[in-house]
Design a protein around this motif. Structure first.
Motif, PDB file in Angstrom:
ATOM      1  N   LYS A  46       0.864  -1.185   0.000  1.00 13.84           N
ATOM      2  CA  LYS A  46       0.000   0.000   0.000  1.00 13.84           C
ATOM      3  C   LYS A  46       0.898   1.231   0.000  1.00 13.84           C
ATOM      4  CE  LYS A  46      -2.895   2.620   3.223  1.00 13.84           C
ATOM      5  NZ  LYS A  46      -3.638   2.582   4.505  1.00 13.84           N
ATOM      6  N   HIS A  47       0.677   2.112  -0.984  1.00 15.12           N
ATOM      7  CA  HIS A  47       1.436   3.353  -1.059  1.00 15.12           C
ATOM      8  C   HIS A  47       0.487   4.513  -0.773  1.00 15.12           C
ATOM      9  CE1 HIS A  47       3.854   6.497  -3.469  1.00 15.12           C
ATOM     10  NE2 HIS A  47       4.367   6.372  -2.265  1.00 15.12           N
ATOM     11  N   ALA A  48       0.756   5.220   0.317  1.00 14.81           N
ATOM     12  CA  ALA A  48      -0.130   6.325   0.706  1.00 14.81           C
ATOM     13  C   ALA A  48       0.644   7.364   1.502  1.00 14.81           C
ATOM     14  CB  ALA A  48      -1.292   5.791   1.549  1.00 14.81           C
ATOM     15  N   ARG A  49       0.446   8.619   1.139  1.00 14.24           N
ATOM     16  CA  ARG A  49       0.987   9.759   1.881  1.00 14.24           C
ATOM     17  C   ARG A  49       2.481   9.619   2.177  1.00 14.24           C
ATOM     18  NH1 ARG A  49      -3.988   8.643   3.731  1.00 14.24           N
ATOM     19  NH2 ARG A  49      -3.232   7.335   5.425  1.00 14.24           N
ATOM     20  N   GLY A  50       3.258   9.255   1.143  1.00 14.27           N
ATOM     21  CA  GLY A  50       4.713   9.218   1.278  1.00 14.27           C
ATOM     22  C   GLY A  50       5.260   7.998   1.989  1.00 14.27           C
ATOM     23  N   SER A  51       4.441   6.974   2.200  1.00 13.73           N
ATOM     24  CA  SER A  51       4.909   5.752   2.858  1.00 13.73           C
ATOM     25  C   SER A  51       4.417   4.530   2.099  1.00 13.73           C
ATOM     26  CB  SER A  51       4.404   5.687   4.311  1.00 13.73           C
ATOM     27  OG  SER A  51       4.971   6.718   5.087  1.00 13.73           O
ATOM     28  N   VAL A  52       5.188   3.467   2.205  1.00 16.51           N
ATOM     29  CA  VAL A  52       4.792   2.179   1.627  1.00 16.51           C
ATOM     30  C   VAL A  52       4.623   1.183   2.767  1.00 16.51           C
ATOM     31  CG1 VAL A  52       5.396   0.324   0.041  1.00 16.51           C
ATOM     32  CG2 VAL A  52       6.088   2.669  -0.474  1.00 16.51           C
ATOM     33  N   PHE A  53       3.485   0.496   2.799  1.00 14.47           N
ATOM     34  CA  PHE A  53       3.167  -0.472   3.843  1.00 14.47           C
ATOM     35  C   PHE A  53       3.162  -1.869   3.234  1.00 14.47           C
ATOM     36  CE2 PHE A  53       1.312   3.591   4.776  1.00 14.47           C
ATOM     37  CZ  PHE A  53       1.556   3.797   6.134  1.00 14.47           C
ATOM     38  N   LEU A  54       3.739  -2.813   3.959  1.00 15.49           N
ATOM     39  CA  LEU A  54       3.817  -4.205   3.503  1.00 15.49           C
ATOM     40  C   LEU A  54       2.890  -5.063   4.360  1.00 15.49           C
ATOM     41  CD1 LEU A  54       5.266  -6.367   1.720  1.00 15.49           C
ATOM     42  CD2 LEU A  54       6.929  -6.593   3.588  1.00 15.49           C
ATOM     43  N   PHE A  55       2.010  -5.839   3.700  1.00 17.61           N
ATOM     44  CA  PHE A  55       1.066  -6.725   4.385  1.00 17.61           C
ATOM     45  C   PHE A  55       1.331  -8.169   3.969  1.00 17.61           C
ATOM     46  CE2 PHE A  55      -0.884  -2.614   3.877  1.00 17.61           C
ATOM     47  CZ  PHE A  55      -1.521  -2.362   5.089  1.00 17.61           C
ATOM     48  N   ASP A  56       1.086  -9.104   4.913  1.00 21.05           N
ATOM     49  CA  ASP A  56       1.216 -10.512   4.570  1.00 21.05           C
ATOM     50  C   ASP A  56      -0.112 -11.079   4.090  1.00 21.05           C
ATOM     51  OD1 ASP A  56      -0.378 -11.018   6.804  1.00 21.05           O
ATOM     52  OD2 ASP A  56       1.253 -11.855   8.012  1.00 21.05           O
ATOM     53  N   ALA A  57      -0.174 -12.404   3.892  1.00 20.06           N
ATOM     54  CA  ALA A  57      -1.360 -13.036   3.305  1.00 20.06           C
ATOM     55  C   ALA A  57      -2.557 -13.069   4.237  1.00 20.06           C
ATOM     56  CB  ALA A  57      -1.018 -14.460   2.865  1.00 20.06           C
ATOM     57  N   SER A  58      -2.369 -12.720   5.495  1.00 22.78           N
ATOM     58  CA  SER A  58      -3.501 -12.643   6.422  1.00 22.78           C
ATOM     59  C   SER A  58      -4.021 -11.224   6.575  1.00 22.78           C
ATOM     60  CB  SER A  58      -3.096 -13.190   7.798  1.00 22.78           C
ATOM     61  OG  SER A  58      -2.162 -12.334   8.429  1.00 22.78           O
ATOM     62  N   GLY A  59      -3.375 -10.279   5.882  1.00 26.61           N
ATOM     63  CA  GLY A  59      -3.771  -8.879   5.991  1.00 26.61           C
ATOM     64  C   GLY A  59      -3.067  -8.142   7.108  1.00 26.61           C
ATOM     65  N   ALA A  60      -2.139  -8.806   7.801  1.00 27.27           N
ATOM     66  CA  ALA A  60      -1.411  -8.169   8.899  1.00 27.27           C
ATOM     67  C   ALA A  60      -0.299  -7.279   8.348  1.00 27.27           C
ATOM     68  CB  ALA A  60      -0.818  -9.225   9.819  1.00 27.27           C
ATOM     69  N   SER A  61      -0.147  -6.118   8.939  1.00 30.78           N
ATOM     70  CA  SER A  61       0.895  -5.185   8.515  1.00 30.78           C
ATOM     71  C   SER A  61       2.245  -5.661   9.036  1.00 30.78           C
ATOM     72  CB  SER A  61       0.587  -3.788   9.050  1.00 30.78           C
ATOM     73  OG  SER A  61       1.603  -2.881   8.682  1.00 30.78           O
ATOM     74  N   ILE A 199      -8.346  -3.964   2.922  1.00 30.51           N
ATOM     75  CA  ILE A 199      -7.341  -2.897   2.979  1.00 30.51           C
ATOM     76  C   ILE A 199      -7.841  -1.748   2.125  1.00 30.51           C
ATOM     77  CG2 ILE A 199      -4.959  -2.210   2.479  1.00 30.51           C
ATOM     78  CD1 ILE A 199      -4.123  -5.106   2.886  1.00 30.51           C
ATOM     79  N   ASP A 200      -8.202  -0.651   2.742  1.00 36.21           N
ATOM     80  CA  ASP A 200      -8.625   0.566   2.053  1.00 36.21           C
ATOM     81  C   ASP A 200      -9.701   0.319   0.996  1.00 36.21           C
ATOM     82  OD1 ASP A 200      -6.838   1.819   3.651  1.00 36.21           O
ATOM     83  OD2 ASP A 200      -5.702   2.784   2.057  1.00 36.21           O
ATOM     84  N   GLY A 201     -10.747  -0.385   1.388  1.00 35.85           N
ATOM     85  CA  GLY A 201     -11.888  -0.579   0.501  1.00 35.85           C
ATOM     86  C   GLY A 201     -11.709  -1.666  -0.541  1.00 35.85           C
ATOM     87  N   ILE A 202     -10.655  -2.463  -0.426  1.00 37.39           N
ATOM     88  CA  ILE A 202     -10.451  -3.608  -1.322  1.00 37.39           C
ATOM     89  C   ILE A 202     -10.449  -4.865  -0.456  1.00 37.39           C
ATOM     90  CG2 ILE A 202      -8.909  -4.700  -2.997  1.00 37.39           C
ATOM     91  CD1 ILE A 202      -7.970  -1.949  -3.814  1.00 37.39           C
ATOM     92  N   TYR A 203     -11.151  -5.892  -0.907  1.00 38.39           N
ATOM     93  CA  TYR A 203     -11.459  -7.054  -0.070  1.00 38.39           C
ATOM     94  C   TYR A 203     -10.745  -8.292  -0.583  1.00 38.39           C
ATOM     95  CZ  TYR A 203     -15.070  -3.662   0.998  1.00 38.39           C
ATOM     96  OH  TYR A 203     -15.729  -2.506   1.337  1.00 38.39           O
ATOM     97  N   PHE A 204     -10.292  -9.127   0.372  1.00 38.50           N
ATOM     98  CA  PHE A 204      -9.467 -10.265   0.008  1.00 38.50           C
ATOM     99  C   PHE A 204      -9.907 -11.529   0.746  1.00 38.50           C
ATOM    100  CE2 PHE A 204      -6.877  -6.427  -0.289  1.00 38.50           C
ATOM    101  CZ  PHE A 204      -6.347  -6.530  -1.577  1.00 38.50           C
ATOM    102  N   LEU A 205      -9.693 -12.664   0.081  1.00 35.02           N
ATOM    103  CA  LEU A 205      -9.772 -13.984   0.715  1.00 35.02           C
ATOM    104  C   LEU A 205      -8.466 -14.685   0.383  1.00 35.02           C
ATOM    105  CD1 LEU A 205     -12.686 -16.520   0.837  1.00 35.02           C
ATOM    106  CD2 LEU A 205     -10.396 -17.270   0.228  1.00 35.02           C
ATOM    107  N   SER A 206      -7.714 -15.052   1.418  1.00 33.17           N
ATOM    108  CA  SER A 206      -6.422 -15.708   1.186  1.00 33.17           C
ATOM    109  C   SER A 206      -6.451 -17.115   1.751  1.00 33.17           C
ATOM    110  CB  SER A 206      -5.284 -14.912   1.842  1.00 33.17           C
ATOM    111  OG  SER A 206      -5.414 -14.924   3.256  1.00 33.17           O
ATOM    112  N   LEU A 207      -5.754 -18.018   1.076  1.00 33.04           N
ATOM    113  CA  LEU A 207      -5.535 -19.367   1.580  1.00 33.04           C
ATOM    114  C   LEU A 207      -4.127 -19.441   2.150  1.00 33.04           C
ATOM    115  CD1 LEU A 207      -7.127 -21.447  -1.322  1.00 33.04           C
ATOM    116  CD2 LEU A 207      -8.197 -20.681   0.801  1.00 33.04           C
TER     117      LEU A 207
END
Length: 386
Positions: A46-61, A199-207
């Protein structure tokens, strides 16, 4: 009345601004590594307001890094990973992990090899969904999916492969049924963890399985009580997976599960080929021919070849079946349902294949694709290869 109306307008305006602000970001879904195109790369950026955030397959930052502009040549520096941006366009982001020297290989001059980079897909916000409601819908019913031809990693011309899913609180059972001419030949099942998140209005299902066995992250496009639509970017061609509500009840599914053998690849990405490692059946092909010929149905007078494709996992178990049939001229042919079912089930019972994991640094795998070609002469097995 005027005060109440004005208050309502202000609150609505602020809520709208808040929603727009929360969605003022770029979301990139990890798809696969470029070289293999079959191994998921389950991360989200996720790139927002001058920062990049990394999330894993469970949605955890996992981490974040300062970066004002996502452009070619820039490096995203996280604590445990450093991604160099090799390419960026309107829809894709190609990243190279400078710290993973096994999966991300470099040229002899030390520069990143784009073949071994990871592809990220940019996602745009669409309809708003209720994840709590989705979770309730997901767990209330059994869901079915018929695999497309490109979904099956093994050669298969003649089997229809259908899966059914039972989502529980934190895991999903997946039964795979193999059909030939509408008759069920054989079944297998496996269990995976799963997660639904936003994450920010986008929805995921991960295995999810073991950390060294990456699974895809699907984008949730929409759902209702009868249908779930997922978007899959984990292979070269983007696919829409439509899960349909099954007429099977949860109780009926669990009974079916009790009568189904467990099988899972030890690594769901690349499978090696039988000739890379010594996975020859320990008792030899003559034993296989005699074993499969026991109680062979006398329903066939044709001659030709029945080829059973399958994987041998790292424990020496068989699964992931495919079927190809040919006549003596190696053209497409069809044999009787009873004969095909007998051969597939007999092959599935063979338990003397050696377990296999690659010993080659340049070609990593834990499971092997193999096949058995049965030569049929007037309904009898006369030879087996390879």
């Amino acid at each position: 009345m005027k005060i109440s109306l004005s208050f309502f307008i202000v609150i609505s305006f602020l809520a709208g601004c808040s929603k727009r602000e929360s969605r003022n970001s770029e979301i990139y879904l990890g798809t696969y590594r470029v070289a293999d195109r079959v191994i998921p790369y389950p991360f989200i950026l996720k790139h927002a307001r001058g920062s990049v955030f990394l999330f894993d397959a469970s949605g955890a930052s996992l981490d974040n890094s300062d970066l004002h502009s996502m452009k070619e040549g820039e490096t995203i520096a996280f604590k445990d990973q450093q991604f160099k941006i090799l390419d960026k366009n309107e829809s894709n982001l190609i990243l190279f992990d400078l710290q993973d020297t096994i999966s991300f290989r470099i040229y002899s001059n030390g520069k990143p090899n784009p073949k071994y980079a990871a592809k990220f897909q940019k996602l745009l916000v669409e309809d708003e969904l209720d994840l709590q409601e989705f979770g309730n819908v997901l767990r209330k019913s059994i869901w079915k999916y018929e695999l497309l031809e490109g979904d099956n990693s093994n050669p298969n011309h003649d089997l229809d492969i259908k899966q059914s899913f039972n989502f529980k609180e934190d895991s999903v059972n997946i039964i795979t049924n193999y059909y030939y001419q509408t008759s069920k030949m054989i079944s297998e099942y496996e269990t995976k963890a799963y997660q639904i998140f936003e994450i920010d209005g986008i929805y995921f299902l991960s295995l999810r399985k073991e950390n060294d066995n990456p699974q895809p992250i699907y984008r949730l496009k929409g759902f209702n009580s009868q249908n779930i639509e997922l978007e899959d970017y984990s292979s070269k061609v983007r696919k829409i997976l439509s899960l349909q509500k099954d007429t099977l009840s949860v109780d009926e599914y669990r009974k079916q599960l009790q009568n189904t053998a467990a099988y899972a690849n030890c690594y769901d990405g690349y499978q090696g080929e039988y000739y890379y490692e010594d996975v020859t059946f320990n008792k030899g092909n003559e034993f296989i021919a005699e074993y499969v010929s026991e109680n062979l149905p006398q329903t066939e007078s044709k001659s030709g070849y029945i080829i059973i494709h399958f994987n041998i996992n790292c424990s020496g178990n068989l699964g992931d079946f495919g079927l190809v049939q040919m006549d003596r001229s190696f053209k497409e042919s069809v044999f009787s349902t009873k004969l095909v079912k007998h051969i597939i089930n007999k092959v599935s019972e063979l338990n003397d294949f050696p377990p296999s994991a690659s010993q080659r640094e340049w070609l990593q795998f834990k499971d092997v694709h193999s096949f058995l070609m049965f030569k049929i002469e007037r309904g009898k097995i006369t030879d087996v290869s390879p």
